[in-house]
Write an enzyme that holds these catalytic residues in place. Structure first.
Site, PDB file in Angstrom:
ATOM      1  N   LYS A  72      -9.593   3.656  -5.490  1.00  0.00           N
ATOM      2  CA  LYS A  72     -10.340   4.462  -4.518  1.00  0.00           C
ATOM      3  C   LYS A  72     -10.909   5.760  -5.093  1.00  0.00           C
ATOM      4  CE  LYS A  72      -8.308   2.852  -0.192  1.00  0.00           C
ATOM      5  NZ  LYS A  72      -7.598   3.237   1.025  1.00  0.00           N
ATOM      6  N   ASP A 109     -11.123   5.192   6.076  1.00  0.00           N
ATOM      7  CA  ASP A 109      -9.683   5.287   6.377  1.00  0.00           C
ATOM      8  C   ASP A 109      -9.423   6.228   7.560  1.00  0.00           C
ATOM      9  OD1 ASP A 109      -8.896   3.541   4.400  1.00  0.00           O
ATOM     10  OD2 ASP A 109      -8.364   5.091   2.950  1.00  0.00           O
ATOM     11  N   ALA A 136       1.549  12.657   0.160  1.00  0.00           N
ATOM     12  CA  ALA A 136       0.370  13.447  -0.218  1.00  0.00           C
ATOM     13  C   ALA A 136      -0.531  12.639  -1.152  1.00  0.00           C
ATOM     14  CB  ALA A 136       0.795  14.761  -0.884  1.00  0.00           C
TER      15      ALA A 136
HETATM   16  N1  LIG Z   1      -3.140   0.836   7.299  1.00  0.00           N
HETATM   17  C1  LIG Z   1      -4.114   1.092   6.440  1.00  0.00           C
HETATM   18  O1  LIG Z   1      -5.291   0.806   6.687  1.00  0.00           O
HETATM   19  C2  LIG Z   1      -3.785   1.797   5.146  1.00  0.00           C
HETATM   20  C3  LIG Z   1      -4.771   2.526   4.453  1.00  0.00           C
HETATM   21  C4  LIG Z   1      -4.405   3.182   3.252  1.00  0.00           C
HETATM   22  C5  LIG Z   1      -3.092   3.063   2.771  1.00  0.00           C
HETATM   23  N2  LIG Z   1      -2.178   2.325   3.464  1.00  0.00           N
HETATM   24  C6  LIG Z   1      -0.788   2.211   2.966  1.00  0.00           C
HETATM   25  O2  LIG Z   1      -0.249   3.507   2.749  1.00  0.00           O
HETATM   26  C7  LIG Z   1       0.691   3.473   1.671  1.00  0.00           C
HETATM   27  C8  LIG Z   1       0.396   4.582   0.660  1.00  0.00           C
HETATM   28  O3  LIG Z   1      -0.883   4.350   0.080  1.00  0.00           O
HETATM   29  P1  LIG Z   1      -1.598   5.463  -0.823  1.00  0.00           P
HETATM   30  O4  LIG Z   1      -2.937   4.930  -1.196  1.00  0.00           O
HETATM   31  O5  LIG Z   1      -1.520   6.795  -0.161  1.00  0.00           O
HETATM   32  O6  LIG Z   1      -0.629   5.472  -2.122  1.00  0.00           O
HETATM   33  P2  LIG Z   1      -0.468   6.619  -3.227  1.00  0.00           P
HETATM   34  O7  LIG Z   1      -1.710   7.405  -3.376  1.00  0.00           O
HETATM   35  O8  LIG Z   1       0.111   5.930  -4.416  1.00  0.00           O
HETATM   36  O9  LIG Z   1       0.651   7.637  -2.608  1.00  0.00           O
HETATM   37  C9  LIG Z   1       1.975   7.208  -2.426  1.00  0.00           C
HETATM   38  C10 LIG Z   1       2.769   8.275  -1.678  1.00  0.00           C
HETATM   39  O10 LIG Z   1       4.095   7.760  -1.466  1.00  0.00           O
HETATM   40  C11 LIG Z   1       5.049   8.678  -2.001  1.00  0.00           C
HETATM   41  N3  LIG Z   1       6.226   7.957  -2.498  1.00  0.00           N
HETATM   42  C12 LIG Z   1       6.230   6.881  -3.324  1.00  0.00           C
HETATM   43  N4  LIG Z   1       7.504   6.508  -3.580  1.00  0.00           N
HETATM   44  C13 LIG Z   1       8.301   7.376  -2.896  1.00  0.00           C
HETATM   45  C14 LIG Z   1       9.716   7.516  -2.765  1.00  0.00           C
HETATM   46  N5  LIG Z   1      10.584   6.687  -3.391  1.00  0.00           N
HETATM   47  N6  LIG Z   1      10.200   8.507  -1.984  1.00  0.00           N
HETATM   48  C15 LIG Z   1       9.340   9.342  -1.354  1.00  0.00           C
HETATM   49  N7  LIG Z   1       8.006   9.277  -1.447  1.00  0.00           N
HETATM   50  C16 LIG Z   1       7.481   8.299  -2.219  1.00  0.00           C
HETATM   51  C17 LIG Z   1       4.306   9.395  -3.098  1.00  0.00           C
HETATM   52  O11 LIG Z   1       4.970  10.604  -3.414  1.00  0.00           O
HETATM   53  P3  LIG Z   1       4.781  11.303  -4.875  1.00  0.00           P
HETATM   54  O12 LIG Z   1       3.504  12.113  -4.779  1.00  0.00           O
HETATM   55  O13 LIG Z   1       5.993  12.118  -5.051  1.00  0.00           O
HETATM   56  O14 LIG Z   1       4.682  10.186  -5.885  1.00  0.00           O
HETATM   57  C18 LIG Z   1       2.934   9.595  -2.450  1.00  0.00           C
HETATM   58  O15 LIG Z   1       2.964  10.670  -1.536  1.00  0.00           O
HETATM   59  C19 LIG Z   1       0.615   2.059   1.095  1.00  0.00           C
HETATM   60  O16 LIG Z   1       1.700   1.321   1.622  1.00  0.00           O
HETATM   61  C20 LIG Z   1      -0.707   1.524   1.610  1.00  0.00           C
HETATM   62  O17 LIG Z   1      -0.700   0.119   1.755  1.00  0.00           O
HETATM   63  C21 LIG Z   1      -2.475   1.701   4.636  1.00  0.00           C
END
Ligand SMILES: NC(=O)c1ccc[n+]([C@@H]2O[C@H](COP(=O)([O-])OP(=O)(O)OC[C@H]3O[C@@H](n4cnc5c(N)ncnc54)[C@H](OP(=O)(O)O)[C@@H]3O)[C@@H](O)[C@H]2O)c1
Length: 281
Positions: A72, A109, A136
């Site tokens: 993205k 989104d 974040a």
């Molecule tokens: N429903 C929808 O349409 C939609 C749209 C977008 C995303 N999503 C979902 O949202 C989720 C996140 O996506 P993203 O794109 O934001 O991913 P991302 O950019 O990789 O961010 C992941 C987030 O999760 C945190 N995290 C990961 N492992 C963790 C742990 N063990 N304990 C606490 N925090 C943790 C990370 O913290 P750190 O910064 O400390 O690593 C970061 O804040 C995914 O499951 C995705 O499928 C859904």
């Protein structure tokens, strides 16, 4: 109906990995429902190949594509033009191939998140009180943008890596208070809304480690994870009487601006569409 769908309509989603995506089921259901001749294809694109894959969209006859993890942010730098919402969020979730073959990046989104919340909780207001956002990452950036543009005046961003919450506060221009991970439980005190944007609670990941004791029972609890549909966070919130919103509708509502841009059609998000995707979860 737009002349853009007089011929075979080709769209898809680029991600790595991508085979878990429910988007093909969703969009192909709509092709059938609207009687259109077209296909939505999962496109497994390695990060190093993103630019070449995007440049192939026009010659292959694609109308556009969605962009998912991990492309993205990179896609924003590769498109020929971008909508201001994509630049504000710092990521592209949807690309439209324009008539001259150039690529326009957008981000749906935030639209998907807000319209899902409003469909499930029509009385929701962004200015109802403080909001706690867990995470974040890329998802959080879109949620914070959505909340700020809907009147939220205090957004507590709680992230495992504190610096990332600080960066989001600095770059987004939203009224964010970055909060340390160790303070996450008591940071729920007095909020009107709680949103999980981390991958915690998703199938294959542990549940989000968050005690809800200080969360008001009137607070709306949302998860953007949709596999499973009811995450451990949403189950715990429901058991204590909080209203909840699951993440599937966020994915569903994003098809509306995408289809508008690709085909000039604004499809309805019907219970049948939701049921078709839900059946695969
Ligand atoms: N429903 C929808 O349409 C939609 C749209 C977008 C995303 N999503 C979902 O949202 C989720 C996140 O996506 P993203 O794109 O934001 O991913 P991302 O950019 O990789 O961010 C992941 C987030 O999760 C945190 N995290 C990961 N492992 C963790 C742990 N063990 N304990 C606490 N925090 C943790 C990370 O913290 P750190 O910064 O400390 O690593 C970061 O804040 C995914 O499951 C995705 O499928 C859904």
């Amino acid at each position: 109906m737009s002349s853009r769908v007089d011929q075979f309509a080709l769209v898809g989603v680029m991600g790595w990995p991508v085979m878990h995506s429910r988007s093909p089921i969703l969009h192909n259901f709509l092709f059938t429902q609207h009687g259109l001749n077209g296909a939505y294809i999962p496109l497994a694109v390695k990060p190093d190949h993103l630019e070449a894959a995007l440049r192939a969209l026009a010659p292959l006859g694609f109308s556009g594509c969605n962009i998912t993890i991990p492309h993205k942010e990179h896609a924003l730098a590769l498109v020929d033009a971008s909508e201001s919402v994509a630049r504000r969020i710092g990521a592209v979730s949807c690309i439209t191939v324009r008539h001259d073959g150039s690529l326009l990046g957008s981000n749906n989104d935030a639209f998907g998140f807000i319209h899902n919340v409003l469909q499930q909780q029509p009385s929701w207001r962004g200015d109802a009180g403080p909001v706690a956002v867990i995470g974040a990452g890329g998802g959080a950036r879109a949620i914070v943008y959505a909340l700020a543009t809907h009147g939220a005046r205090e957004i507590r961003v709680i992230n495992r890596t504190f610096e990332r919450a600080e960066t989001l506060a600095r770059e987004s221009g939203a009224p964010i208070e970055p909060i340390h991970w160790d303070d996450r439980h008591r940071a729920l005190d007095g909020v009107a809304m709680l949103v999980n944007t981390t991958s915690q609670g998703m199938v294959g990941h542990p549940p989000l480690d968050l005690a809800l004791d200080t969360l008001p029972t009137t607070a709306l609890v949302c998860d953007i994870v949709y596999v499973p549909l009811e995450t451990p966070l949403l189950a715990a919130a429901r058991r204590r009487g909080n209203p909840t919103v699951d993440g599937l509708g966020m994915l569903l509502h994003q098809v509306r601006p995408a289809w508008k841009a690709w085909f000039g059609i604004d499809p309805e998000i019907t219970p049948e569409l939701r049921a078709a995707v839900e059946a695969t979860l």
